[in-house]
Design a protein around this motif. Structure first.
Motif, mmCIF file in Angstrom:
data_model
loop_
_atom_site.group_PDB
_atom_site.id
_atom_site.type_symbol
_atom_site.label_atom_id
_atom_site.label_comp_id
_atom_site.label_asym_id
_atom_site.label_seq_id
_atom_site.Cartn_x
_atom_site.Cartn_y
_atom_site.Cartn_z
ATOM 1 N N PHE A 1 2.260 7.729 -9.607
ATOM 2 C CA PHE A 1 2.420 6.800 -8.505
ATOM 3 C C PHE A 1 1.184 5.924 -8.369
ATOM 4 O O PHE A 1 0.080 6.350 -8.644
ATOM 5 N N ARG A 2 1.449 4.716 -7.916
ATOM 6 C CA ARG A 2 0.336 3.781 -7.739
ATOM 7 C C ARG A 2 -0.606 4.249 -6.639
ATOM 8 O O ARG A 2 -0.226 4.989 -5.748
ATOM 9 N N ARG A 3 -1.837 3.757 -6.748
ATOM 10 C CA ARG A 3 -2.836 4.067 -5.726
ATOM 11 C C ARG A 3 -2.325 3.625 -4.353
ATOM 12 O O ARG A 3 -1.746 2.572 -4.213
ATOM 13 N N GLY A 4 -2.515 4.448 -3.357
ATOM 14 C CA GLY A 4 -2.076 4.126 -2.008
ATOM 15 C C GLY A 4 -0.690 4.629 -1.676
ATOM 16 O O GLY A 4 -0.291 4.641 -0.535
ATOM 17 N N CYS A 5 0.047 5.028 -2.687
ATOM 18 C CA CYS A 5 1.413 5.494 -2.459
ATOM 19 C C CYS A 5 1.442 6.739 -1.579
ATOM 20 O O CYS A 5 2.299 6.874 -0.725
ATOM 21 N N TRP A 6 0.504 7.655 -1.805
ATOM 22 C CA TRP A 6 0.527 8.908 -1.051
ATOM 23 C C TRP A 6 0.300 8.676 0.435
ATOM 24 O O TRP A 6 0.838 9.431 1.264
ATOM 25 N N SER A 7 -0.459 7.678 0.808
ATOM 26 C CA SER A 7 -0.640 7.397 2.234
ATOM 27 C C SER A 7 0.679 6.939 2.847
ATOM 28 O O SER A 7 0.994 7.265 3.991
ATOM 29 N N LYS A 8 1.483 6.203 2.066
ATOM 30 C CA LYS A 8 2.807 5.793 2.542
ATOM 31 C C LYS A 8 3.722 7.006 2.670
ATOM 32 O O LYS A 8 4.477 7.126 3.635
ATOM 33 N N VAL A 9 3.645 7.896 1.696
ATOM 34 C CA VAL A 9 4.458 9.110 1.749
ATOM 35 C C VAL A 9 4.098 9.926 2.989
ATOM 36 O O VAL A 9 4.977 10.393 3.715
ATOM 37 N N ALA A 10 2.813 10.089 3.246
ATOM 38 C CA ALA A 10 2.375 10.842 4.428
ATOM 39 C C ALA A 10 2.877 10.185 5.712
ATOM 40 O O ALA A 10 3.330 10.869 6.636
ATOM 41 N N ALA A 11 2.826 8.864 5.780
ATOM 42 C CA ALA A 11 3.299 8.154 6.968
ATOM 43 C C ALA A 11 4.791 8.371 7.168
ATOM 44 O O ALA A 11 5.254 8.583 8.296
ATOM 45 N N VAL A 12 5.551 8.350 6.087
ATOM 46 C CA VAL A 12 6.991 8.558 6.193
ATOM 47 C C VAL A 12 7.295 9.996 6.610
ATOM 48 O O VAL A 12 8.178 10.245 7.438
ATOM 49 N N LEU A 13 6.556 10.965 6.071
ATOM 50 C CA LEU A 13 6.761 12.357 6.469
ATOM 51 C C LEU A 13 6.472 12.556 7.955
ATOM 52 O O LEU A 13 7.212 13.261 8.660
ATOM 53 N N LYS A 14 5.420 11.943 8.436
ATOM 54 C CA LYS A 14 5.114 12.032 9.869
ATOM 55 C C LYS A 14 6.220 11.387 10.695
ATOM 56 O O LYS A 14 6.593 11.902 11.755
ATOM 57 N N HIS A 15 6.753 10.278 10.210
ATOM 58 C CA HIS A 15 7.871 9.601 10.869
ATOM 59 C C HIS A 15 9.050 10.573 10.996
ATOM 60 O O HIS A 15 9.663 10.711 12.054
ATOM 61 N N GLU A 16 9.337 11.279 9.903
ATOM 62 C CA GLU A 16 10.448 12.237 9.919
ATOM 63 C C GLU A 16 10.156 13.428 10.819
ATOM 64 O O GLU A 16 11.063 13.989 11.437
#
Length: 72
Positions: A1-16
Motif C-alpha cells: 500500500f502507498r504511504r499514508g494509506c494506513w492512516s486512512k484505514v485507521a480513520a475508516v476503522l474508527k468511523h466504523e
C-alpha cells in the motif's frame, strides 16, 4: 500500500467503531446512519465523522482484493 494509506484505514476503522457504538451502546435505530447519535459517538471518540476510503483510490488494494476473491 502507498504511504499514508494506513492512516486512512485507521480513520475508516474508527468511523466504523462509531457506528458500532450507536448500535450497541446508544441502541439507536430511528436515525439515519450518520445522524445525531453517530455524530455524538464520533465526538466521544474524537474522530472525524466523514472518514471514507474508496478502493478505487488505492490501486494496490484493488489488486489485493481481486486476488483474494480468486483464492476464496
Amino acid at each position: 500500500f502507498r504511504r499514508g494509506c494506513w492512516s486512512k484505514v485507521a480513520a475508516v476503522l474508527k468511523h466504523e467503531m462509531a457506528h458500532q457504538i450507536v448500535d450497541e451502546v446508544f441502541v439507536v435505530a430511528s436515525e439515519t446512519d450518520h445522524g445525531p447519535a453517530f455524530k455524538r459517538a464520533c465526538a466521544l471518540l474524537d474522530i472525524e465523522p466523514d472518514a471514507t476510503m474508496q478502493l478505487a483510490d488505492q490501486p494496490e488494494a484493488v489488486e489485493l482484493f481481486q486476488h483474494r476473491r480468486v483464492l476464496t
